[in-house]
Write a protein that holds these residues in place. Structure first.
Motif, PDB file in Angstrom:
ATOM      1  N   ARG A 158       0.826  -1.217   0.000  1.00  0.00           N
ATOM      2  CA  ARG A 158       0.000   0.000   0.000  1.00  0.00           C
ATOM      3  C   ARG A 158       0.854   1.258   0.000  1.00  0.00           C
ATOM      4  NH1 ARG A 158      -3.862  -1.085   4.791  1.00  0.00           N
ATOM      5  NH2 ARG A 158      -3.665   1.150   5.077  1.00  0.00           N
ATOM      6  N   HIS A 159       1.970   1.201   0.659  1.00  0.00           N
ATOM      7  CA  HIS A 159       2.910   2.325   0.639  1.00  0.00           C
ATOM      8  C   HIS A 159       4.273   1.836   0.161  1.00  0.00           C
ATOM      9  CE1 HIS A 159       0.162   4.966   2.725  1.00  0.00           C
ATOM     10  NE2 HIS A 159      -0.105   3.978   3.560  1.00  0.00           N
ATOM     11  N   VAL A 160       4.942   2.724  -0.559  1.00  0.00           N
ATOM     12  CA  VAL A 160       6.281   2.381  -1.036  1.00  0.00           C
ATOM     13  C   VAL A 160       7.284   3.344  -0.392  1.00  0.00           C
ATOM     14  CG1 VAL A 160       7.788   2.113  -3.027  1.00  0.00           C
ATOM     15  CG2 VAL A 160       5.358   1.531  -3.213  1.00  0.00           C
ATOM     16  N   LEU A 161       8.180   2.773   0.392  1.00  0.00           N
ATOM     17  CA  LEU A 161       9.226   3.585   1.016  1.00  0.00           C
ATOM     18  C   LEU A 161      10.540   3.282   0.312  1.00  0.00           C
ATOM     19  CD1 LEU A 161      10.220   5.502   3.259  1.00  0.00           C
ATOM     20  CD2 LEU A 161      10.450   3.511   4.750  1.00  0.00           C
ATOM     21  N   LYS A 162      11.096   4.316  -0.312  1.00  0.00           N
ATOM     22  CA  LYS A 162      12.365   4.144  -1.015  1.00  0.00           C
ATOM     23  C   LYS A 162      13.466   4.836  -0.233  1.00  0.00           C
ATOM     24  CE  LYS A 162      10.174   3.908  -5.513  1.00  0.00           C
ATOM     25  NZ  LYS A 162      10.253   4.112  -6.939  1.00  0.00           N
ATOM     26  N   LEU A 163      14.563   4.132  -0.060  1.00  0.00           N
ATOM     27  CA  LEU A 163      15.714   4.723   0.624  1.00  0.00           C
ATOM     28  C   LEU A 163      16.853   4.840  -0.370  1.00  0.00           C
ATOM     29  CD1 LEU A 163      15.674   2.666   3.954  1.00  0.00           C
ATOM     30  CD2 LEU A 163      14.738   4.950   3.565  1.00  0.00           C
ATOM     31  N   CYS A 164      17.445   6.027  -0.430  1.00  0.00           N
ATOM     32  CA  CYS A 164      18.543   6.210  -1.369  1.00  0.00           C
ATOM     33  C   CYS A 164      19.779   5.498  -0.836  1.00  0.00           C
ATOM     34  CB  CYS A 164      18.837   7.681  -1.594  1.00  0.00           C
ATOM     35  SG  CYS A 164      20.125   7.873  -2.838  1.00  0.00           S
ATOM     36  N   CYS A 193      21.574  14.913  -2.899  1.00  0.00           N
ATOM     37  CA  CYS A 193      22.831  14.456  -2.327  1.00  0.00           C
ATOM     38  C   CYS A 193      23.445  15.447  -1.350  1.00  0.00           C
ATOM     39  CB  CYS A 193      23.827  14.174  -3.438  1.00  0.00           C
ATOM     40  SG  CYS A 193      23.064  13.444  -4.883  1.00  0.00           S
ATOM     41  N   SER A 194      23.012  16.711  -1.407  1.00  0.00           N
ATOM     42  CA  SER A 194      23.585  17.721  -0.525  1.00  0.00           C
ATOM     43  C   SER A 194      22.829  17.792   0.797  1.00  0.00           C
ATOM     44  CB  SER A 194      23.544  19.078  -1.221  1.00  0.00           C
ATOM     45  OG  SER A 194      22.244  19.297  -1.714  1.00  0.00           O
ATOM     46  N   THR A 195      21.687  17.112   0.879  1.00  0.00           N
ATOM     47  CA  THR A 195      20.968  17.041   2.157  1.00  0.00           C
ATOM     48  C   THR A 195      20.750  15.565   2.497  1.00  0.00           C
ATOM     49  OG1 THR A 195      18.885  17.321   0.954  1.00  0.00           O
ATOM     50  CG2 THR A 195      19.776  19.267   2.033  1.00  0.00           C
ATOM     51  N   ALA A 196      21.766  14.759   2.211  1.00  0.00           N
ATOM     52  CA  ALA A 196      21.694  13.315   2.424  1.00  0.00           C
ATOM     53  C   ALA A 196      21.660  13.010   3.924  1.00  0.00           C
ATOM     54  CB  ALA A 196      22.918  12.661   1.784  1.00  0.00           C
ATOM     55  N   PRO A 197      21.149  11.821   4.300  1.00  0.00           N
ATOM     56  CA  PRO A 197      20.536  10.792   3.459  1.00  0.00           C
ATOM     57  C   PRO A 197      19.088  11.131   3.103  1.00  0.00           C
ATOM     58  CG  PRO A 197      21.308   9.910   5.591  1.00  0.00           C
ATOM     59  CD  PRO A 197      21.311  11.380   5.690  1.00  0.00           C
ATOM     60  N   SER A 198      18.597  10.488   2.041  1.00  0.00           N
ATOM     61  CA  SER A 198      17.277  10.835   1.523  1.00  0.00           C
ATOM     62  C   SER A 198      16.363   9.626   1.398  1.00  0.00           C
ATOM     63  CB  SER A 198      17.409  11.451   0.129  1.00  0.00           C
ATOM     64  OG  SER A 198      18.479  12.347   0.084  1.00  0.00           O
ATOM     65  N   ALA A 199      15.077   9.929   1.436  1.00  0.00           N
ATOM     66  CA  ALA A 199      14.066   8.888   1.263  1.00  0.00           C
ATOM     67  C   ALA A 199      12.900   9.443   0.471  1.00  0.00           C
ATOM     68  CB  ALA A 199      13.582   8.406   2.623  1.00  0.00           C
ATOM     69  N   MET A 200      12.046   8.528   0.019  1.00  0.00           N
ATOM     70  CA  MET A 200      10.842   8.943  -0.688  1.00  0.00           C
ATOM     71  C   MET A 200       9.716   8.011  -0.247  1.00  0.00           C
ATOM     72  SD  MET A 200      10.362   8.996  -4.802  1.00  0.00           S
ATOM     73  CE  MET A 200      10.072  10.535  -5.621  1.00  0.00           C
ATOM     74  N   LEU A 201       8.658   8.602   0.273  1.00  0.00           N
ATOM     75  CA  LEU A 201       7.502   7.801   0.668  1.00  0.00           C
ATOM     76  C   LEU A 201       6.343   8.133  -0.265  1.00  0.00           C
ATOM     77  CD1 LEU A 201       6.079   5.818   2.612  1.00  0.00           C
ATOM     78  CD2 LEU A 201       5.551   7.772   4.077  1.00  0.00           C
ATOM     79  N   ASP A 202       5.923   7.175  -1.048  1.00  0.00           N
ATOM     80  CA  ASP A 202       4.827   7.371  -2.017  1.00  0.00           C
ATOM     81  C   ASP A 202       4.986   8.667  -2.813  1.00  0.00           C
ATOM     82  OD1 ASP A 202       3.746   5.050  -0.992  1.00  0.00           O
ATOM     83  OD2 ASP A 202       2.425   6.111   0.394  1.00  0.00           O
ATOM     84  N   GLY A 203       6.184   8.946  -3.258  1.00  0.00           N
ATOM     85  CA  GLY A 203       6.387  10.128  -4.090  1.00  0.00           C
ATOM     86  C   GLY A 203       6.740  11.380  -3.311  1.00  0.00           C
ATOM     87  N   ARG A 242      17.681  14.993   4.780  1.00  0.00           N
ATOM     88  CA  ARG A 242      18.287  15.043   6.120  1.00  0.00           C
ATOM     89  C   ARG A 242      17.692  13.977   7.031  1.00  0.00           C
ATOM     90  NH1 ARG A 242      17.492  21.291   6.384  1.00  0.00           N
ATOM     91  NH2 ARG A 242      19.125  21.955   4.962  1.00  0.00           N
ATOM     92  N   LEU A 243      17.610  12.794   6.498  1.00  0.00           N
ATOM     93  CA  LEU A 243      17.045  11.681   7.246  1.00  0.00           C
ATOM     94  C   LEU A 243      17.936  11.359   8.441  1.00  0.00           C
ATOM     95  CD1 LEU A 243      14.515  10.017   6.477  1.00  0.00           C
ATOM     96  CD2 LEU A 243      16.052   8.248   5.648  1.00  0.00           C
ATOM     97  N   ASP A 244      17.310  11.142   9.590  1.00  0.00           N
ATOM     98  CA  ASP A 244      18.034  10.623  10.744  1.00  0.00           C
ATOM     99  C   ASP A 244      17.124   9.570  11.374  1.00  0.00           C
ATOM    100  OD1 ASP A 244      16.050  12.086  11.974  1.00  0.00           O
ATOM    101  OD2 ASP A 244      17.368  13.704  12.600  1.00  0.00           O
ATOM    102  N   GLU A 245      17.558   9.018  12.501  1.00  0.00           N
ATOM    103  CA  GLU A 245      16.769   7.927  13.088  1.00  0.00           C
ATOM    104  C   GLU A 245      15.346   8.375  13.383  1.00  0.00           C
ATOM    105  OE1 GLU A 245      18.728   6.106  16.375  1.00  0.00           O
ATOM    106  OE2 GLU A 245      20.279   5.199  15.103  1.00  0.00           O
ATOM    107  N   LYS A 246      15.217   9.570  13.934  1.00  0.00           N
ATOM    108  CA  LYS A 246      13.903  10.058  14.341  1.00  0.00           C
ATOM    109  C   LYS A 246      12.977  10.215  13.131  1.00  0.00           C
ATOM    110  CE  LYS A 246      12.066  13.938  16.805  1.00  0.00           C
ATOM    111  NZ  LYS A 246      12.391  15.339  17.017  1.00  0.00           N
ATOM    112  N   ARG A 247      13.500  10.827  12.103  1.00  0.00           N
ATOM    113  CA  ARG A 247      12.679  11.047  10.910  1.00  0.00           C
ATOM    114  C   ARG A 247      12.345   9.724  10.234  1.00  0.00           C
ATOM    115  NH1 ARG A 247      13.945  15.996   7.120  1.00  0.00           N
ATOM    116  NH2 ARG A 247      12.599  17.404   8.243  1.00  0.00           N
ATOM    117  N   LEU A 248      13.315   8.826  10.216  1.00  0.00           N
ATOM    118  CA  LEU A 248      13.080   7.523   9.606  1.00  0.00           C
ATOM    119  C   LEU A 248      11.978   6.779  10.364  1.00  0.00           C
ATOM    120  CD1 LEU A 248      13.935   5.296   7.537  1.00  0.00           C
ATOM    121  CD2 LEU A 248      15.372   4.384   9.362  1.00  0.00           C
ATOM    122  N   ASP A 249      12.068   6.801  11.706  1.00  0.00           N
ATOM    123  CA  ASP A 249      11.060   6.117  12.506  1.00  0.00           C
ATOM    124  C   ASP A 249       9.672   6.668  12.201  1.00  0.00           C
ATOM    125  OD1 ASP A 249      13.239   4.873  13.497  1.00  0.00           O
ATOM    126  OD2 ASP A 249      13.044   5.572  15.568  1.00  0.00           O
ATOM    127  N   ALA A 250       9.577   7.992  12.053  1.00  0.00           N
ATOM    128  CA  ALA A 250       8.286   8.613  11.756  1.00  0.00           C
ATOM    129  C   ALA A 250       7.784   8.163  10.383  1.00  0.00           C
ATOM    130  CB  ALA A 250       8.420  10.131  11.802  1.00  0.00           C
TER     131      ALA A 250
END
Lengths: 166, 518
Positions: A85-91, A136-146, A151-159
């Motif tokens: 149902r959701h696609v989480l992409k991690l760079c 790449c200048s605000t790494a690490p990055s992710a994409m959730l359903d587009g 600036r991914l960190d543990e807290k943001r990833l958990d959310a």
């Protein structure tokens, strides 16, 4: 900094329907070199490229089934079955590796109980690697359903993972 | 008077909260009863300050950043009263990081509304094309050649020569293809310019079309860049409405149409012949050259295929003249290069400057070192196929030949910084693995070599016959370098060999009695 996460709009797809498929194919078949255009359009409508559509594309473009199937399988984007149902992409590319992306990917895998490239047993989340979102200048990055997240960190990833599991 | 607030729509800014900030500004303005106009721009490229917002004042645009949604109320207060604020950066154009740059290609990026043809024109847009229309093909070719512009996609081939070949080719149809398959990690300049100044790319492509006599163009954008796809499509529509695409461009006799095509997640499609195959609707399998795309390109017709940044450099050259461009740079690397600073870096972003600045200046001075605060250990320049440079090579000037002389490449201008926690064995293994996954499969050195490369490096990591396996990797790299059909297999040895050469200590063999006896 905490961003306000708007609930991501859940992608909604039509169930596979031959008549609708034929319509989509016909709409783009006139374009030069239309194979990718059609495969994209089919996936956008149905969430994947149904196997039944392959011979239809071949016929419309005067190609062999093998040729169309060959194109379909060459590109990483095209799915042969619907994603979760959701696609989480991690760079997973170098800039994100340099910024701690490896540990975050491992954390996401542990939280979801699947390795990259797979969908959770309840079909809620597909976790995928992506090779460079150009953030790449605000790494690490992710994409959730587009939706992009930098600036991914543990807290943001958990959310993000919690949001994807909802 | 309505307050004009500028908030980037650039993907980097959006990824760190720009959209939420727009909503917050609208709420605050409504509560305060002060009317505002929000203009969504591209990014100025100071990405550690994103989201960076600006407000128009009589003295110029005043910037604030990095702004979070919680800061918006107080930032708005400061904007309205012209009062102090902790996030206030002063007049945007005066920010030293921006002021130090030479912005020829990115002059408008972050400044104008990328959806507005009027804004583009008001800031000098289409001046180059108008001059080109009055010059004629031969003079344009002379200008482009004299500018010294080399393809910015990585190979660095002189653009003027490429265009001339297509101009001289006889055919019923010719094509212009823009390679926007920016797959290298650490690079985002194509994305930024497409999102922040898309008319510039259209103008460059249109200039190429009138020069060589092409009537149709394609921009092949990777699917990982949905925001760029949207921005280019919007700009193409606006250019058509404004008479800058379609029949009789700018009132001339030239006609040119442009279409966006989206890739499907294949790194190799950034290689020009793979890209053409993909555009034709096939697997992105590399073509053997010759024939060159200039003679036998898209659908078998003569084709100009250039990178986004190459096309984007053209309008300045035509508007200001070849000399104005060629006066910047060093050696055979003329003009400016939009350098992208990424990875573990304190001040990441886009820095456009003339060739010749050293790698050390870029990383330590302009980039400010790592954001983890640990020492910089390795810097990969030029994407996944670029070499890893140690600090001892930080005096290398940014110049195609200078990098080549040190077994490196500039590629698309991406710089990825790693701190001392990096394990270079892992990076070498990743380079091989990436090649194995992304190989189109046409040639053996790339297809098989990369898989054997992964296995052999794994053996080294596991301490198996390290000396012999290191020699084997080097031998394999030579085969790939000289035996592959395209840059994917041919350049994968760069990161691998540079890791072995400059960071040998990471690969040091585990001492065994047998090796000690040798």
């Amino acid at each position: 900094m905490t961003a306000v996460y708007e609930p991501s709009c859940e992608p909604s797809y039509e169930p596979w329907d031959e008549t609708r498929g034929a319509e989509i194919i016909a709409e783009h078949a006139g374009q030069e070199g239309a194979t990718l255009v059609i495969l994209h359009a089919l996936q956008e409508a149905f969430g994947y490229v149904p196997e039944a559509a392959i011979p239809m594309v071949a016929q419309a473009l005067n190609l062999s089934r093998a040729e169309v199937y060959g194109v379909f399988t060459f590109y990483h984007d095209f799915r042969h079955k619907p994603a979760g149902r959701h696609v989480l992409k991690l760079c997973r590319a170098e800039a994100c590796q340099a910024a701690g992306g490896d540990a975050l990917a491992a954390r996401a895998e542990a939280m979801l109980g699947v390795s990259l490239g797979n969908t959770t047993a309840d079909d809620r989340v597909t976790l995928e690697p992506i090779y460079c979102l150009g953030l790449c200048s605000t790494a690490p990055s992710a994409m959730l359903d587009g939706r992009l997240v930098g600036r991914l960190d543990e807290k943001r990833l958990d959310a993000l993972v919690a949001e994807a599991q909802r | 008077m309505k307050m004009r607030i500028f908030v980037p729509r650039d993907a980097t800014a959006v990824a760190v909260g720009a959209d939420e900030i727009v909503t917050a500004f609208e709420r605050v303005a409504e509560t305060r009863g002060l009317p505002i106009e929000i203009v969504r721009t591209g990014s100025r490229g100071l990405h550690w300050l994103e989201p960076m917002v600006e407000v128009a004042t009589l003295k110029g645009r005043v910037a604030y950043g990095p702004v979070s949604a919680e800061d918006v109320a107080s930032v708005f207060e400061s904007m309205a009263s012209n009062g102090p604020h902790a996030l206030r950066l002063g007049i945007a154009d005066e920010i030293p990081w921006l002021k130090r740059q030479t912005r020829l290609t990115f002059a408008r990026c972050g400044v104008i509304d990328p959806r507005s043809l009027e804004d583009y024109r008001a800031h000098g847009g289409y001046k180059g094309l108008e001059r080109a229309l009055s010059l004629g093909s031969d003079t344009i070719l002379a200008e482009v050649t004299a500018s010294g512009l080399r393809g910015r996609g990585g190979a660095g081939f002189p653009t003027g020569i490429k265009w001339k070949t297509v101009a001289q080719a006889k055919a019923d149809r010719k094509f212009i293809v823009c390679n926007a398959d920016e797959g290298d990690s650490g690079t985002f300049a194509d994305r930024m310019i497409m999102e922040g100044d898309p008319f510039l790319v259209i103008e460059g492509m249109t200039t190429a079309a009138i020069t060589v006599g092409a009537t149709k163009g394609y921009i092949y954008i990777r699917s990982e860049y949905p925001h760029a796809v949207e921005a280019m499509n919007a700009a193409i529509k606006a250019a058509k409405r404004g008479g800058y695409l379609g029949d009789k461009i700018g009132g001339s006799t030239f006609g040119f149409d442009l279409e966006v095509r989206v890739g499907a997640g294949a790194y190799v499609c950034g290689e020009e012949t793979s890209l053409l195959e993909s555009l034709e609707g096939r697997r992105g399998i590399v073509r053997a050259k010759p024939p060159l795309p200039a003679h036998h390109g898209l659908f078998g017709k003569p084709t100009v295929i250039n990178n986004v940044l190459s096309f984007a450099a053209i309008p300045f050259i035509l508007a200001e003249g070849a000399k104005a461009y060629a006066d910047f740079g060093m050696g055979r690397s003329r003009g400016t290069m939009p350098i992208q600073l990424a990875g573990n870096i304190r001040q990441g972003g886009l820095f456009e400057t003339a060739f010749g600045v050293t790698l050390g200046q870029l990383v330590d001075d302009i980039g400010g070192g790592t954001f983890t605060g640990r020492p910089v250990r390795a810097v990969q320049v030029g994407g996944p196929l670029g070499a890893y440079f140690p600090r001892t090579l930080f005096d290398t000037p940014f110049d195609y030949e200078a990098f080549a002389a040190r077994d490196g490449l500039i590629g698309h201008g991406g710089i990825v910084v790693f701190d001392d926690s990096v394990d270079m064995r892992k990076q070498a293994r990743f380079a091989m693995e990436f090649c194995a996954v992304e190989s189109c499969g046409k040639c053996t050195p790339c297809r098989i070599g990369s898989t054997r490369g992964v296995e052999t490096i794994e053996k080294i990591i596991n301490g198996e016959r390290v000396i012999e396996n290191l020699a084997l990797v080097e031998d394999l790299c030579n085969t790939m370098k000289f035996g592959s059909l395209c840059a994917l297999g041919g350049f994968t040895p760069y990161p691998v060999l540079s890791a072995l050469k400059h960071f040998r200590e990471d690969f040091a063999p585990i001492p065994t009695t047998l090796q000690a006896a040798e």
